[in-house]
Write an enzyme that holds these catalytic residues in place. Structure first.
Site, PDB file in Angstrom:
ATOM      1  N   HIS A   8     -10.351  69.004  53.804  1.00 32.02           N
ATOM      2  CA  HIS A   8     -10.713  68.257  52.594  1.00 32.02           C
ATOM      3  C   HIS A   8      -9.929  66.961  52.508  1.00 32.02           C
ATOM      4  O   HIS A   8      -9.295  66.661  51.498  1.00 32.02           O
ATOM      5  CB  HIS A   8     -10.480  69.121  51.360  1.00 32.02           C
ATOM      6  CG  HIS A   8     -11.222  70.418  51.419  1.00 32.02           C
ATOM      7  ND1 HIS A   8     -12.585  70.510  51.285  1.00 32.02           N
ATOM      8  CD2 HIS A   8     -10.792  71.681  51.650  1.00 32.02           C
ATOM      9  CE1 HIS A   8     -12.960  71.765  51.416  1.00 32.02           C
ATOM     10  NE2 HIS A   8     -11.894  72.494  51.643  1.00 32.02           N
ATOM     11  N   CYS A   9      -9.984  66.194  53.574  1.00 34.13           N
ATOM     12  CA  CYS A   9      -9.215  64.955  53.717  1.00 34.13           C
ATOM     13  C   CYS A   9     -10.189  63.827  54.017  1.00 34.13           C
ATOM     14  O   CYS A   9     -11.269  64.051  54.560  1.00 34.13           O
ATOM     15  CB  CYS A   9      -8.214  65.148  54.879  1.00 34.13           C
ATOM     16  SG  CYS A   9      -7.313  63.682  55.378  1.00 34.13           S
ATOM     17  N   GLY A  10      -9.806  62.626  53.684  1.00 32.84           N
ATOM     18  CA  GLY A  10     -10.631  61.468  54.024  1.00 32.84           C
ATOM     19  C   GLY A  10     -10.842  61.317  55.526  1.00 32.84           C
ATOM     20  O   GLY A  10     -11.812  60.692  55.962  1.00 32.84           O
ATOM     21  N   PHE A  11      -9.948  61.900  56.325  1.00 30.62           N
ATOM     22  CA  PHE A  11     -10.061  61.818  57.781  1.00 30.62           C
ATOM     23  C   PHE A  11     -10.798  63.012  58.393  1.00 30.62           C
ATOM     24  O   PHE A  11     -10.979  63.071  59.612  1.00 30.62           O
ATOM     25  CB  PHE A  11      -8.670  61.699  58.419  1.00 30.62           C
ATOM     26  CG  PHE A  11      -7.935  60.448  58.026  1.00 30.62           C
ATOM     27  CD1 PHE A  11      -8.464  59.195  58.294  1.00 30.62           C
ATOM     28  CD2 PHE A  11      -6.720  60.522  57.377  1.00 30.62           C
ATOM     29  CE1 PHE A  11      -7.793  58.036  57.931  1.00 30.62           C
ATOM     30  CE2 PHE A  11      -6.039  59.372  57.005  1.00 30.62           C
ATOM     31  CZ  PHE A  11      -6.571  58.123  57.286  1.00 30.62           C
ATOM     32  N   THR A  12     -11.237  63.955  57.573  1.00 33.70           N
ATOM     33  CA  THR A  12     -11.913  65.151  58.072  1.00 33.70           C
ATOM     34  C   THR A  12     -13.104  64.830  58.978  1.00 33.70           C
ATOM     35  O   THR A  12     -13.325  65.539  59.963  1.00 33.70           O
ATOM     36  CB  THR A  12     -12.337  66.068  56.908  1.00 33.70           C
ATOM     37  OG1 THR A  12     -11.152  66.443  56.191  1.00 33.70           O
ATOM     38  CG2 THR A  12     -13.050  67.316  57.395  1.00 33.70           C
TER      39      THR A  12
END
Length: 160
Positions: free
Chosen positions: A35-39
């Site tokens: 659940h990360c912007g980099f996922t």
């Protein structure tokens, strides 16, 4: 320790994996989160895996919940998410910590071998990547903002 092969880690099914099983492979070791912007980098990691695995390359993903609790699920939930959203085929390991007193020993070693900007030993965020050569030596550290495809040239050099 002179290489990563002296470490054992736990996979997401709670089985001990000796890193000697990756001897003579080029590795990209990554701390991940669902659940990360980099996922979306999972997709690029899978492309690297598909492209270079036949030549002796592996991606090793270590979920981590230390950064804004962006990996709060169980190992099973993480696997389901990765399968459903990205159809990943590379190994997922047990959820770990990468910083602090409870840091996974492998990551303590990686950080020591390839410090961050200004010599920092800590990992700043999800999707920090470590490139390891066929001898198990850490070659380079990449920031979370480095997209997997940007590592292609470095991987090709190590596989040559």
């Amino acid at each position: 320790m002179s290489n990563i092969y002296q470490f054992s880690v736990t996979d997401n099914k709670q089985e001990t994996i000796k890193l000697t099983q990756f001897t003579d492979k080029v590795l990209l070791i990554v701390n991940t989160a669902s659940h990360c912007g980099f996922t979306p980098q999972y997709e690029g990691l899978q492309v690297l895996h598909d492209t270079f695995q036949p030549k002796g390359f592996e991606v090793l993903a270590f979920p981590c919940n230390q950064f804004k609790q962006q990996e709060s699920g169980s190992n099973e939930e993480i696997q389901q998410f990765c399968d459903l959203q990205f159809n990943i085929k590379f190994p997922l390991f047990n959820k770990i910590e990468v910083n602090g007193n409870n840091a996974e020993p492998l990551f303590s070693y990686l950080k020591k071998q390839a410090p961050g900007i200004l010599g920092s030993k800590s990992i700043k965020w999800n999707f920090t990547k470590f490139l390891v050569n066929r001898q198990g030596q850490v070659v380079k550290r990449y920031a979370p903002t480095t997209k997997p495809e940007a590592i292609t040239t470095d991987i090709k050099k190590l596989l040559a």
